[in-house]
Structure formats: C-alpha cells, structure tokens
Design a protein around this motif. Structure first.
Motif, PDB file in Angstrom:
ATOM      1  N   ILE A  75       0.858  -1.186   0.000  1.00 41.71           N
ATOM      2  CA  ILE A  75       0.000   0.000   0.000  1.00 41.71           C
ATOM      3  C   ILE A  75       0.893   1.234   0.000  1.00 41.71           C
ATOM      4  N   ILE A  76       0.583   2.162  -0.891  1.00 44.99           N
ATOM      5  CA  ILE A  76       1.292   3.438  -0.985  1.00 44.99           C
ATOM      6  C   ILE A  76       0.253   4.527  -0.738  1.00 44.99           C
ATOM      7  N   ARG A  77       0.479   5.357   0.270  1.00 44.96           N
ATOM      8  CA  ARG A  77      -0.477   6.413   0.607  1.00 44.96           C
ATOM      9  C   ARG A  77       0.221   7.757   0.741  1.00 44.96           C
ATOM     10  N   PRO A  78       0.072   8.637  -0.260  1.00 45.11           N
ATOM     11  CA  PRO A  78       0.626   9.993  -0.125  1.00 45.11           C
ATOM     12  C   PRO A  78      -0.076  10.745   1.013  1.00 45.11           C
ATOM     13  N   LEU A  79       0.673  11.608   1.684  1.00 45.98           N
ATOM     14  CA  LEU A  79       0.100  12.395   2.774  1.00 45.98           C
ATOM     15  C   LEU A  79      -0.706  13.553   2.192  1.00 45.98           C
ATOM     16  N   ALA A  80      -1.909  13.763   2.683  1.00 40.92           N
ATOM     17  CA  ALA A  80      -2.748  14.871   2.208  1.00 40.92           C
ATOM     18  C   ALA A  80      -2.070  16.207   2.493  1.00 40.92           C
ATOM     19  N   ALA A  81      -1.425  16.313   3.647  1.00 40.41           N
ATOM     20  CA  ALA A  81      -0.789  17.574   4.049  1.00 40.41           C
ATOM     21  C   ALA A  81       0.547  17.813   3.352  1.00 40.41           C
ATOM     22  N   ALA A  82       1.146  16.759   2.811  1.00 38.93           N
ATOM     23  CA  ALA A  82       2.439  16.863   2.126  1.00 38.93           C
ATOM     24  C   ALA A  82       2.484  15.781   1.050  1.00 38.93           C
ATOM     25  N   PRO A  83       1.819  16.003  -0.097  1.00 37.65           N
ATOM     26  CA  PRO A  83       1.682  14.968  -1.123  1.00 37.65           C
ATOM     27  C   PRO A  83       2.994  14.436  -1.699  1.00 37.65           C
ATOM     28  N   GLU A  84       4.102  15.157  -1.484  1.00 31.99           N
ATOM     29  CA  GLU A  84       5.387  14.677  -1.969  1.00 31.99           C
ATOM     30  C   GLU A  84       5.982  13.596  -1.056  1.00 31.99           C
ATOM     31  N   VAL A  85       5.294  13.315   0.043  1.00 24.95           N
ATOM     32  CA  VAL A  85       5.718  12.291   0.991  1.00 24.95           C
ATOM     33  C   VAL A  85       4.639  11.209   1.023  1.00 24.95           C
ATOM     34  N   PHE A  86       5.070   9.941   1.057  1.00 25.05           N
ATOM     35  CA  PHE A  86       4.081   8.870   1.138  1.00 25.05           C
ATOM     36  C   PHE A  86       4.470   7.806   2.159  1.00 25.05           C
ATOM     37  N   ILE A  87       3.430   7.152   2.661  1.00 26.91           N
ATOM     38  CA  ILE A  87       3.587   6.005   3.545  1.00 26.91           C
ATOM     39  C   ILE A  87       3.576   4.770   2.659  1.00 26.91           C
ATOM     40  N   TYR A  88       4.478   3.842   2.948  1.00 33.02           N
ATOM     41  CA  TYR A  88       4.529   2.572   2.233  1.00 33.02           C
ATOM     42  C   TYR A  88       4.447   1.460   3.269  1.00 33.02           C
TER      43      TYR A  88
END
Length: 119
Positions: free
Chosen positions: A80-93
């Motif tokens: 699962i890859i989830r970009p952060l709403a507050a910082a879309p250039e960062v994502f959780i994997y």
C-alpha cells in the motif's frame, strides 16, 4: 500528532506487516523505515517511480484528482502506498503478508496514521 518513528511503529502492529517506510518522493529516499525481510530503502526508491508514473498519468489525462492510495497485489503480499494529504510529496509505504494481513484494516490504519503524522 505523532512523530515518524511512532507512526511507523503503529503500522507495524497491523497483522501481517512486513515493513513500513515514510518516503520523500522528490528524492526517492526513506525518511524512516521499520521492519525486516524486505529492503525498504530499495522499496522506497522503486515505489517513488510508481507514484511519479501515476501522477504523470493523472496530469496527462487532465484529471483534477489526487491519489488516496495505491494498492499493489503480489502473489503473497499486499503493498500500500499512501501519499500524505498535508504533504503529497511524501508517502507512507506498507508491505503486508497476504496470508496474515487484513487489507481493509491496513488501509484504514494507514489512513488514520497519515492524519496523525507530524513532519
């Protein structure tokens, strides 16, 4: 608000979690990782390319959309890859063992952690 380590530690409590990372898609580098059995630095760089390709496709299609999450289903794992709403250039994997993991719970937990993450 939670810091990076606490957020990743919470994600690792999900049944079947193999590894998690917080990734800067500008550089492809992991801001933090947790887990074993998977080269998370390599996964961070590779999944950066997935995010970039999807964003490029969204732009080419003229869609006014953002990515909620990206699911990659392998024969024995979910990624699962989830970009952060507050910082879309960062994502959780997060990588999950398919036999032990609960995909719906993992997506819900990832969304909740994303809301609480403090960069």
């Amino acid at each position: 608000m939670a810091n990076i380590h606490d957020s990743l530690a919470k994600l690792m409590t999900i049944d079947g979690a193999i590894g998690v990372a917080l990734v800067d898609s500008g550089s492809g580098m992991a801001l933090g990782t947790l887990g074993t059995g998977l080269d998370l630095e390599l996964a961070a760089a590779g999944n950066t390319e997935v995010v970039r390709a999807k964003l490029k496709t969204i732009a080419a299609l003229g869609l006014n959309e953002s990515i909620d999450d990206i699911l990659i289903t392998l024969s024995s794992q979910y990624h699962i890859i989830r970009p952060l709403a507050a910082a879309p250039e960062v994502f959780i994997y997060i990588a999950l063992d398919k036999a032990r993991g609960n995909l719906a719970l993992a997506r819900l937990s990832t969304r909740e952690v994303e809301k609480q993450l403090e960069l």
